[in-house]
Design a protein around this motif. Structure first.
Motif, PDB file in Angstrom:
ATOM      1  N   LEU A 145       0.860  -1.179   0.000  1.00  0.00           N
ATOM      2  CA  LEU A 145       0.000   0.000   0.000  1.00  0.00           C
ATOM      3  C   LEU A 145       0.899   1.233   0.000  1.00  0.00           C
ATOM      4  O   LEU A 145       1.575   1.523   0.987  1.00  0.00           O
ATOM      5  N   TYR A 153      -1.227   7.881   3.084  1.00  0.00           N
ATOM      6  CA  TYR A 153      -0.708   8.728   4.165  1.00  0.00           C
ATOM      7  C   TYR A 153       0.623   9.337   3.748  1.00  0.00           C
ATOM      8  O   TYR A 153       1.686   9.044   4.323  1.00  0.00           O
ATOM      9  N   PRO A 195      -2.106   9.768   8.666  1.00  0.00           N
ATOM     10  CA  PRO A 195      -2.312   8.362   9.000  1.00  0.00           C
ATOM     11  C   PRO A 195      -3.526   8.158   9.891  1.00  0.00           C
ATOM     12  O   PRO A 195      -3.812   8.961  10.772  1.00  0.00           O
ATOM     13  N   TRP A 230      -5.197   4.953  11.981  1.00  0.00           N
ATOM     14  CA  TRP A 230      -5.031   3.562  12.404  1.00  0.00           C
ATOM     15  C   TRP A 230      -6.290   2.737  12.168  1.00  0.00           C
ATOM     16  O   TRP A 230      -6.216   1.592  11.714  1.00  0.00           O
ATOM     17  N   GLU A 277      -8.603   3.189   9.894  1.00  0.00           N
ATOM     18  CA  GLU A 277      -8.720   2.932   8.463  1.00  0.00           C
ATOM     19  C   GLU A 277      -7.725   1.859   8.016  1.00  0.00           C
ATOM     20  O   GLU A 277      -8.066   0.951   7.242  1.00  0.00           O
ATOM     21  N   PHE A 278      -6.507   1.960   8.505  1.00  0.00           N
ATOM     22  CA  PHE A 278      -5.496   0.966   8.131  1.00  0.00           C
ATOM     23  C   PHE A 278      -5.935  -0.435   8.545  1.00  0.00           C
ATOM     24  O   PHE A 278      -5.789  -1.398   7.780  1.00  0.00           O
ATOM     25  N   GLN A 279      -6.477  -0.582   9.733  1.00  0.00           N
ATOM     26  CA  GLN A 279      -6.952  -1.885  10.184  1.00  0.00           C
ATOM     27  C   GLN A 279      -8.071  -2.418   9.292  1.00  0.00           C
ATOM     28  O   GLN A 279      -8.119  -3.614   8.987  1.00  0.00           O
ATOM     29  N   GLN A 305      -6.478  -3.658   6.153  1.00  0.00           N
ATOM     30  CA  GLN A 305      -5.825  -4.949   6.393  1.00  0.00           C
ATOM     31  C   GLN A 305      -6.862  -6.060   6.513  1.00  0.00           C
ATOM     32  O   GLN A 305      -6.636  -7.188   6.048  1.00  0.00           O
ATOM     33  N   LEU A 345       3.739  -0.870   3.831  1.00  0.00           N
ATOM     34  CA  LEU A 345       3.041   0.409   3.809  1.00  0.00           C
ATOM     35  C   LEU A 345       4.060   1.515   3.597  1.00  0.00           C
ATOM     36  O   LEU A 345       4.979   1.683   4.395  1.00  0.00           O
ATOM     37  N   LEU A 349       4.609   5.470   3.557  1.00  0.00           N
ATOM     38  CA  LEU A 349       3.972   6.672   4.098  1.00  0.00           C
ATOM     39  C   LEU A 349       5.002   7.783   4.257  1.00  0.00           C
ATOM     40  O   LEU A 349       6.206   7.563   4.149  1.00  0.00           O
ATOM     41  N   VAL A 408       1.737  -0.123  13.254  1.00  0.00           N
ATOM     42  CA  VAL A 408       1.810  -0.862  11.991  1.00  0.00           C
ATOM     43  C   VAL A 408       2.929  -1.902  12.038  1.00  0.00           C
ATOM     44  O   VAL A 408       2.747  -3.060  11.641  1.00  0.00           O
TER      45      VAL A 408
END
Length: 398
Positions: free
Chosen positions: A120, A124, A143, A145, A147-149, A152, A162, A164, A178
């Motif tokens: 990805l 970010y 960033p 968290w 959204e990232f989860q 994933q 990732l 960023l 992360v």
């Protein structure tokens, strides 16, 4: 299956025997014509590649079938494992790509390169012109968290890299989370200052994504984020050595400063790579593939719109640009990127995974400055799990 070839690391002629997807023997071979044999090496591992021949992984129209079609074309490039790269966008398109790539990985045919994990790249990243490159400004964001989860989760745990920018205040804590989740964090598309780069590395960032690219066209002489990353021994650096993205002298300097062991080669292939020279209407506007293979914003020759040369060309070029031997250059595109993401990789010792590439390497004349292709990496055959997925092992080499 038996293969007769020259080892990429020693140039010694060998006979490689493969059974049940593994190397069972690699023994010396006596031959009067070693130069007629192809080279044999672990299959190429490309940890940053965006698509091919008119299809990008970052697409709301991506399907499992389209992923398989891209993968089959990567086989012709000597790639046995890759990280499909999804770039900055809104949540829904990103989640669709993650889910589709996870589906593709789980349903992949044994006769195609393996998805080693999803990369990805964004969202970010820096919103500034220059550092953000071709990433859409409206989707560059700090960033997140949660959204990232969710991304994933859509990827079913297959998100492995990732990229960023650590210029955001919340970046260090986000990076720690992360990294603790098992994902490699890379710094890229950034306008971060020295303090922010150091904080990111202290938090666990381990890679610089395409160092020297995705940057301002004019930089403060020093300090700046390129020097900061170049000097940081805890960061490996991925490099696009296609002869277009970095001048030969810059490649030489980066490799010498980092050491070949802390550099990995990536293709960063655009979804329009592999197409014929001409103009193409895309979501980024009108792009043009020039006769020399350079992919640019249409109407000029300097502003690149992505990469269009395969990873093998990077091997040939880094040999010429940085005066490396073949074994070192091949490792930068095979074992070293695989180690960064803990992915399986082929080898030539007994018990190694039989993911291999057979290739020829021919020298070509240098072109004008910043427009150089110094050698051609020509694939004869690509082998995944002991099966030929591209080309053929000829009678002279079997």
């Amino acid at each position: 299956m038996q293969i007769e070839a020259r080892r990429f690391d020693t140039a010694a002629p060998v006979r490689v025997s493969i059974e049940h997807a593994k190397i069972v023997r690699c023994e010396p071979l006596t031959t009067d014509s070693p130069d007629r044999l192809p080279w044999v090496a672990p299959g190429l591992v490309d940890i940053q590649t965006n698509g091919y021949r008119g299809q990008e992984f970052s697409s709301s129209e991506l399907t499992v079938e389209k992923v398989a079609a891209i993968a089959s074309r990567y086989a012709a490039l000597g790639v046995t494992a890759y990280c499909p790269t999804v770039t900055t966008n809104g949540f829904e398109p990103l989640a669709h790509a993650m889910q589709t790539l996870a589906d593709a990985a789980e349903s992949a045919s044994p006769a195609e390169p393996r998805i080693a994990g999803i990369h990805l790249e964004g969202p970010y990243i820096s919103p500034e012109d220059g550092p953000r490159g071709a990433h859409p400004l409206q989707h560059c964001r700090p960033p997140d968290w949660d959204e990232f989860q969710r991304l994933q989760e859509a990827a079913r745990g297959r998100l492995r890299i990732l990229t960023l920018s650590p210029e955001y205040d919340a970046a260090p804590e986000f990076i720690r989370k992360v990294v603790d989740s098992g994902v490699l964090v890379a710094i890229g598309h950034t306008s971060a200052d020295s303090r922010q780069i150091a904080a990111a590395v202290d938090a666990g960032a381990r890679l610089s994504t395409h160092l020297g690219n995705g940057a301002h066209r004019s930089l403060r002489r020093h300090p700046n984020y390129i020097w900061d990353q170049l000097a940081e021994d805890r960061l490996a650096a991925s490099l696009i050595v296609d002869g277009h993205h970095l001048p030969p002298e810059v490649v030489q300097t980066f490799v010498r400063a980092k050491s070949p062991q802390r550099c990995v080669l990536v293709s960063d292939l655009s979804g329009w790579a592999g197409l014929k020279p001409g103009h193409y209407e895309t979501g980024l506007g009108t792009l043009e593939i020039l006769d020399d293979g350079r992919l640019v914003i249409a109407g000029q020759r300097q502003l690149l719109a992505g990469a269009a040369r395969p990873l093998g060309d990077g091997i040939a070029n880094v040999i010429a640009f940085a005066q490396l031997d073949l074994g070192t250059a091949v490792s930068m595109a095979t074992t070293q990127p695989a180690e960064l993401i803990d992915a399986p990789v082929g080898g030539l010792s007994e018990g190694s995974l039989a993911d291999l590439v057979l290739f020829d390497l021919a020298a070509l004349p240098d072109g004008p400055a910043n427009d150089v292709v110094s050698g051609r990496f020509s694939v004869r055959a690509t082998i995944v799990g002991g099966s030929i997925i591209y080309g053929a092992v000829t009678p002279a080499a079997a």
